[in-house]
Scaffold this motif. Structure first.
Motif, PDB file in Angstrom:
ATOM      1  N   MET A   1       0.820  -1.193   0.000  1.00  0.00           N
ATOM      2  CA  MET A   1       0.000   0.000   0.000  1.00  0.00           C
ATOM      3  C   MET A   1       0.864   1.257   0.000  1.00  0.00           C
ATOM      4  SD  MET A   1      -3.298   0.929   0.663  1.00  0.00           S
ATOM      5  CE  MET A   1      -4.160   2.246   1.389  1.00  0.00           C
ATOM      6  N   LEU A   2       1.906   1.272   0.810  1.00  0.00           N
ATOM      7  CA  LEU A   2       2.806   2.419   0.884  1.00  0.00           C
ATOM      8  C   LEU A   2       3.550   2.609  -0.434  1.00  0.00           C
ATOM      9  CD1 LEU A   2       3.861   4.632   2.722  1.00  0.00           C
ATOM     10  CD2 LEU A   2       5.619   3.055   3.507  1.00  0.00           C
ATOM     11  N   VAL A   3       3.912   1.518  -1.082  1.00  0.00           N
ATOM     12  CA  VAL A   3       4.599   1.563  -2.368  1.00  0.00           C
ATOM     13  C   VAL A   3       3.674   2.149  -3.420  1.00  0.00           C
ATOM     14  CG1 VAL A   3       5.631   0.140  -4.192  1.00  0.00           C
ATOM     15  CG2 VAL A   3       6.101  -0.368  -1.791  1.00  0.00           C
ATOM     16  N   GLU A   4       2.417   1.747  -3.421  1.00  0.00           N
ATOM     17  CA  GLU A   4       1.447   2.250  -4.388  1.00  0.00           C
ATOM     18  C   GLU A   4       1.228   3.750  -4.206  1.00  0.00           C
ATOM     19  OE1 GLU A   4      -1.731  -0.363  -3.370  1.00  0.00           O
ATOM     20  OE2 GLU A   4      -1.093  -1.894  -4.792  1.00  0.00           O
ATOM     21  N   ILE A   5       1.120   4.195  -2.980  1.00  0.00           N
ATOM     22  CA  ILE A   5       0.950   5.635  -2.696  1.00  0.00           C
ATOM     23  C   ILE A   5       2.183   6.396  -3.152  1.00  0.00           C
ATOM     24  CG2 ILE A   5       0.709   7.348  -0.848  1.00  0.00           C
ATOM     25  CD1 ILE A   5      -1.070   5.345   0.632  1.00  0.00           C
ATOM     26  N   SER A   6       3.353   5.842  -2.893  1.00  0.00           N
ATOM     27  CA  SER A   6       4.605   6.480  -3.319  1.00  0.00           C
ATOM     28  C   SER A   6       4.655   6.599  -4.843  1.00  0.00           C
ATOM     29  CB  SER A   6       5.812   5.689  -2.826  1.00  0.00           C
ATOM     30  OG  SER A   6       5.856   5.661  -1.435  1.00  0.00           O
ATOM     31  N   ILE A   7       4.240   5.549  -5.534  1.00  0.00           N
ATOM     32  CA  ILE A   7       4.233   5.570  -7.002  1.00  0.00           C
ATOM     33  C   ILE A   7       3.253   6.618  -7.503  1.00  0.00           C
ATOM     34  CG2 ILE A   7       3.627   4.232  -9.073  1.00  0.00           C
ATOM     35  CD1 ILE A   7       4.811   1.775  -7.662  1.00  0.00           C
ATOM     36  N   ILE A   8       2.086   6.700  -6.909  1.00  0.00           N
ATOM     37  CA  ILE A   8       1.080   7.695  -7.314  1.00  0.00           C
ATOM     38  C   ILE A   8       1.622   9.104  -7.094  1.00  0.00           C
ATOM     39  CG2 ILE A   8      -1.184   8.657  -6.749  1.00  0.00           C
ATOM     40  CD1 ILE A   8      -2.125   5.758  -6.237  1.00  0.00           C
ATOM     41  N   ILE A   9       2.263   9.338  -5.959  1.00  0.00           N
ATOM     42  CA  ILE A   9       2.831  10.663  -5.664  1.00  0.00           C
ATOM     43  C   ILE A   9       3.926  11.001  -6.671  1.00  0.00           C
ATOM     44  CG2 ILE A   9       4.222  11.954  -3.992  1.00  0.00           C
ATOM     45  CD1 ILE A   9       2.576  10.595  -1.788  1.00  0.00           C
TER      46      ILE A   9
END
Length: 182
Positions: free
Chosen positions: A1-9
């Protein structure tokens, strides 16, 4: 989840970077276009001046210095390499042209000459177009300079090499009303 948010940012930041970069490119191109419009009008003036000078020469043969100054000023405008040199040379040419028209006032038969009147009208129209083009250029440069100096575009500008552009400024002596003496 944190990786996905980082990618989106990262993707959002990348898109913002691209959008700001593209806007800076558009603004820089507008500045370059505005400058080319000034050059177009200066070229028009450059082409009109010899005809005007030759017409006046026929009536005012003793005004040799004035004609030499106009020729020098005209050459200086065309050989200028940057905004400041062009502004200085253009302002000098404008002041010598004012002297030319002052000389023409001394020759009533010249003022009635149809060719002279048309050339004078064309030159005045060109001078007005130059003034408008200068104003448009300065407005465009101001918007560009503000854009590269304000957050967040200043970050993109500094990373990609965008630099401040010079305004087309009037010389100190050009701000005064010219004195015509005979």
């Amino acid at each position: 989840m944190l990786v996905e948010i980082s990618i989106i940012i990262i993707v959002i930041l990348g898109l913002l970077f691209v959008i700001m970069y593209n806007d800076l490119i558009k603004q820089r191109n507008r500045v370059e276009n505005a400058w080319s419009q000034i050059e177009v009008q200066l070229k028009r003036r450059y082409d009109l001046i010899p005809n005007l000078v030759e017409t006046v020469k026929g009536y005012a043969k003793h005004e040799k210095t004035l004609f030499e100054n106009i020729t020098k000023a005209r050459a200086a405008v065309m050989s200028a390499h940057n905004v400041n040199e062009t502004a200085e040379a253009s302002n000098y040419l404008s002041s010598t042209l004012k002297s030319l028209f002052a000389v023409a006032e001394n020759y009533p038969e010249l003022k009635a000459n149809q060719n002279f009147m048309q050339l004078q009208k064309d030159l005045m129209e060109t001078e007005n177009k130059i003034a408008y083009s200068r104003q448009f250029y300065n407005d465009t440069v101001m918007k560009y300079n503000i854009s590269i100096q304000t957050i967040p575009k200043n970050i993109v500008a500094s990373l990609t090499g965008f630099t401040k552009k010079d305004l087309f400024e009037t010389l100190e002596g050009e701000r005064e009303t010219p004195k015509v003496e005979f």
